[in-house]
Scaffold this active site. Structure first.
Site, PDB file in Angstrom:
ATOM      1  N   HIS A 286      25.277  46.719  46.580  1.00  0.00           N
ATOM      2  CA  HIS A 286      25.117  47.141  45.183  1.00  0.00           C
ATOM      3  C   HIS A 286      23.755  46.784  44.596  1.00  0.00           C
ATOM      4  O   HIS A 286      23.225  47.515  43.777  1.00  0.00           O
ATOM      5  CB  HIS A 286      26.209  46.493  44.339  1.00  0.00           C
ATOM      6  CG  HIS A 286      27.576  46.929  44.745  1.00  0.00           C
ATOM      7  ND1 HIS A 286      28.646  46.080  44.818  1.00  0.00           N
ATOM      8  CD2 HIS A 286      28.030  48.128  45.118  1.00  0.00           C
ATOM      9  CE1 HIS A 286      29.698  46.744  45.219  1.00  0.00           C
ATOM     10  NE2 HIS A 286      29.357  47.995  45.413  1.00  0.00           N
TER      11      HIS A 286
ATOM     12  N   ASP B  41      24.502  61.101  62.473  1.00  0.00           N
ATOM     13  CA  ASP B  41      25.527  61.106  63.514  1.00  0.00           C
ATOM     14  C   ASP B  41      25.083  61.861  64.753  1.00  0.00           C
ATOM     15  O   ASP B  41      25.419  61.462  65.870  1.00  0.00           O
ATOM     16  CB  ASP B  41      26.833  61.713  62.974  1.00  0.00           C
ATOM     17  CG  ASP B  41      27.635  60.670  62.216  1.00  0.00           C
ATOM     18  OD1 ASP B  41      27.749  59.542  62.731  1.00  0.00           O
ATOM     19  OD2 ASP B  41      28.120  60.974  61.114  1.00  0.00           O
TER      20      ASP B  41
ATOM     21  N   GLU C 273      27.123  67.633  63.772  1.00  0.00           N
ATOM     22  CA  GLU C 273      26.881  66.214  64.019  1.00  0.00           C
ATOM     23  C   GLU C 273      27.230  65.813  65.444  1.00  0.00           C
ATOM     24  O   GLU C 273      27.048  64.660  65.827  1.00  0.00           O
ATOM     25  CB  GLU C 273      27.741  65.368  63.070  1.00  0.00           C
ATOM     26  CG  GLU C 273      27.463  65.626  61.616  1.00  0.00           C
ATOM     27  CD  GLU C 273      28.410  64.894  60.698  1.00  0.00           C
ATOM     28  OE1 GLU C 273      27.980  63.898  60.110  1.00  0.00           O
ATOM     29  OE2 GLU C 273      29.569  65.321  60.550  1.00  0.00           O
TER      30      GLU C 273
ATOM     31  N   CYS D  96      20.803  67.282  56.382  1.00  0.00           N
ATOM     32  CA  CYS D  96      21.069  66.280  55.341  1.00  0.00           C
ATOM     33  C   CYS D  96      21.081  64.847  55.848  1.00  0.00           C
ATOM     34  O   CYS D  96      21.484  63.937  55.128  1.00  0.00           O
ATOM     35  CB  CYS D  96      22.373  66.595  54.613  1.00  0.00           C
ATOM     36  SG  CYS D  96      23.810  66.557  55.686  1.00  0.00           S
TER      37      CYS D  96
HETATM   38  C1  PEP Z   1      24.811  62.436  58.941  1.00  0.00           C
HETATM   39  O1  PEP Z   1      25.622  62.093  59.820  1.00  0.00           O
HETATM   40  O2  PEP Z   1      23.626  62.684  59.168  1.00  0.00           O
HETATM   41  C2  PEP Z   1      25.250  62.551  57.542  1.00  0.00           C
HETATM   42  C3  PEP Z   1      24.449  63.041  56.620  1.00  0.00           C
HETATM   43  O3  PEP Z   1      26.488  62.087  57.235  1.00  0.00           O
HETATM   44  P1  PEP Z   1      26.824  60.529  57.025  1.00  0.00           P
HETATM   45  O4  PEP Z   1      25.526  59.780  56.995  1.00  0.00           O
HETATM   46  O5  PEP Z   1      27.586  60.452  55.764  1.00  0.00           O
HETATM   47  O6  PEP Z   1      27.641  60.223  58.246  1.00  0.00           O
HETATM   48 MG    MG Z   2      27.715  62.001  59.396  1.00  0.00          MG
END
Ligand code: PEP
Ligand code: MG
Length: 594
Positions: free
Chosen positions: A192, A458, A434, A505
């Site tokens: 946090h 991932d 992923e 992402c």
């Molecule tokens: C990822 O796996 O790149 C992703 C954006 O999801 P998370 O980080 O939430 O697993």
């Molecule tokens: Mg992920």
């Protein structure tokens, strides 16, 4: 030379030079076990109850007086209030007083130690952080019991806050305008303190293990949130150097914010959508302030984590609809629950799995809990009536899985129709890429959905075979490994051949060394943390697509990640020498890895 230099994990960038002030230190003094006469046991229980009640009242006051800058973190105080009310702590300590006839301090310490023993064995980041919250709360109650409460700061001038751990309640009780930075001995990347420091725009380090030994109250320190270091008692040269860096950083911040609402368009006219990753709806203001053009990844599971019960459909639908409406006409992509592995919820508990990262997580978990899944699907569908909403399924490994997930969505929509509730029948459906299996059949998956979002966090974990949370193999986390680059390119090409959008992402999207390469692949959209958006947009606006494509070609011809890292680093540093001073890149270990 500074008297001593300590290192920690940087969770918020920037520099600060000032006086160190400790708000708390670890107090692990031996707490004697005292036997209480049976007649005095009720009085001891009352003493415990009153200590809890006092801390609860303090927290409730802090919650009501929360400064505007930290308003979005109210939920953290709520979760701390919940810990104080949870019978597993106060109730367990009271029971120990009654059953063993012992003093309140000893009973409280024992109750916490038992919780730590029961849950601490789980290698689970989320639980570890919640246990830290429990420890922080019990320390506050303990200080009341022992009568050693240190009233929070009436500080002179601006200071750098040092703490064993810093609770949100401590933070809001401080005058935020006086704080130049934070450093805590405890904490990890997702703690946090870091979240709040980013909100306040001040540098912060967590996990500074030597902090309490190395720094004294009143020491002059330099906090380096870029390099992840604290220089204690710096000399004149170091002060001059960091004064200069601080000045440059401020100028740089001003420059990048100035342009953050402009589109991310290259000099030769290629436009990339730059969207934001959020964990909590309260981050929307930061998304818009930093020039986010939409929400490319809403990690919906986070609002399931800090609570004992499960949210219902109406509660979720209200929240999701508000988000859709506030962001409209900008896009919001709701990722369905990515629970399991390191994110477990109280209602289901942690499963006994030898390899949780490869276990019942994300879409697999949802398929095993159809009611939980349907509640969320209906809520997302309902939100689609209020804005530009898309849905996205995580951890898809094959066609059958995506078809089943879509069938569940159709079922949910059917129920809404019967109930006479509105939703957008054309809501776009996407999947996260992923898993290497999904990469290999990207062309087939593309026929099933409206967009892909590549989750490199991932994808790298599963492609190279390294547990994301295991420090022993973190040197192999290499975004520019030839296998990862080829995978990303393969997915982007498959999406484009099928006429659908390819987005990315993972953390790679906020790395200035990786983004030009993604652009060379003609990625349509990147999604990253709101605070990283201005800097990345600026890099895109100074790039030329022709150069990005040339770099991609060169990179794809290299055989090792070491070679790629060196090539990319040289090229990007040459092009953006000034921009890169304040970025902490993922490309740290260029000599290692495949
Ligand atoms: C990822 O796996 O790149 C992703 C954006 O999801 P998370 O980080 O939430 O697993
Ligand atoms: Mg992920």
């Amino acid at each position: 030379m500074a008297r001593v230099i300590v290192r920690g994990i940087s969770v918020s960038t920037g520099f600060a030079i000032g006086k160190a002030v400790f708000v708390n230190r670890r107090h692990r003094s031996e707490l004697p076990r005292q036997t209480i006469q049976p007649a005095l046991v009720p009085g001891e229980e009352t003493r415990l109850r009153e200590a809890f009640a006092t801390v609860e009242a303090e927290l409730a006051t802090a919650r009501d007086r929360i400064p505007a800058e930290l308003k979005e973190h109210k939920h953290i105080l709520d979760s701390h209030l919940m810990i104080l009310k949870d019978p597993k702590l106060a109730g367990a300590a009271a029971k120990l007083i009654r059953e063993l006839g012992v003093n309140a301090e000893w009973a409280l310490e024992k109750a916490v130690a038992e919780l730590e023993k029961a849950f601490g064995v789980l290698d689970d980041l989320y639980i570890r952080e919640r246990l830290q919250d429990v420890r922080v709360m019990s320390d506050r109650v303990m200080a009341r019991l022992l009568g050693t409460v240190r009233e929070l700061l009436a500080v002179e001038g601006r200071v750098i806050i040092m703490a064993h751990d810093l609770t949100p309640a401590d933070t809001v009780a401080l005058e935020v305008s006086k704080i130049m930075g934070f450093a805590t001995a405890q904490g990890g990347k997702t703690s946090h303190t870091g979240i709040m420091a980013r909100t306040l725009g001040i540098p912060a380090l967590v996990g500074v293990s030597d902090l309490e030994d190395a720094v004294n109250d009143g020491d002059l320190v330099i906090m380096d949130g870029v390099g992840g270091r604290i220089l204690v008692d710096p000399d004149e040269d170091e002060l001059a150097e960091y004064n200069e860096l601080e000045e440059q950083f401020e100028q740089y911040q001003r420059r990048i914010y100035r342009g953050c609402q402009l589109p991310a368009e290259t000099i030769d006219g290629y436009r990339v959508q730059v969207q934001a990753n959020i964990e909590l709806i309260e981050e929307v203001a930061a998304v818009l302030d930093n020039g986010g053009e939409g929400i490319g990844l809403y990690r919906t599971e986070y609002s399931y984590l800090n609570r004992i019960d499960l949210p219902g459909e109406d509660e979720l639908a209200d929240k999701y609809s508000d988000l859709a409406a506030i962001m409209s006409p900008r896009k919001v992509i709701f990722r369905t629950l990515d629970l399991g592995a390191d994110k477990t919820i109280a209602s289901f508990g942690a499963l006994e799995e030898a390899n949780p990262a490869m276990g019942l997580r994300a879409i697999r978990f949802c398929m095993q809990h159809p009611e939980l899944f349907k509640t969320q699907l209906k809520a997302i569908a309902r939100a689609s009536a209020y804005g530009n909403v898309s849905i996205m399924f995580p951890m898809i490994s094959g066609l059958r899985e995506v078809r089943r997930a879509k069938a569940k969505l159709r079922e949910a929509q059917e129920e809404l129709r019967t109930e006479g509730k509105r939703f957008n029948q054309e809501m776009p459906i996407g999947i996260m890429i992923e898993l290497p299996a999904a990469v290999m059949i990207a062309n087939l998956l593309a026929e099933e959905v409206d967009f892909f979002s590549i989750g490199t966090n991932d994808l790298i974990q599963y492609s190279v075979g390294i547990d994301r949370t295991n420090p022993h193999v973190s040197y192999l986390y290499q975004p520019l490994h030839p296998a990862i680059l080829r995978s990303i390119k393969h997915v982007v090409d498959a999406a484009h051949q099928a006429g659908i959008e390819a987005s990315l992402c993972g953390e790679v999207a906020s790395d200035p060394f990786c983004v030009p390469i993604l652009m060379g692949m003609q990625i349509d959209c990147i999604s990253l943390s709101p605070q990283a958006i201005p800097g990345i947009k600026r890099i895109i606006r100074q790039a030329r697509m022709s150069e990005c494509k040339a770099l991609l070609r060169e990179v794809l011809a290299c055989r090792t990640v070491g070679k790629i890292n060196r090539l990319v680093r040289d090229t990007i540093f040459n092009k953006y020498p000034e921009e890169l001073t304040f970025f902490a890149s993922l490309l740290d270990n260029d000599d290692l890895g495949g």
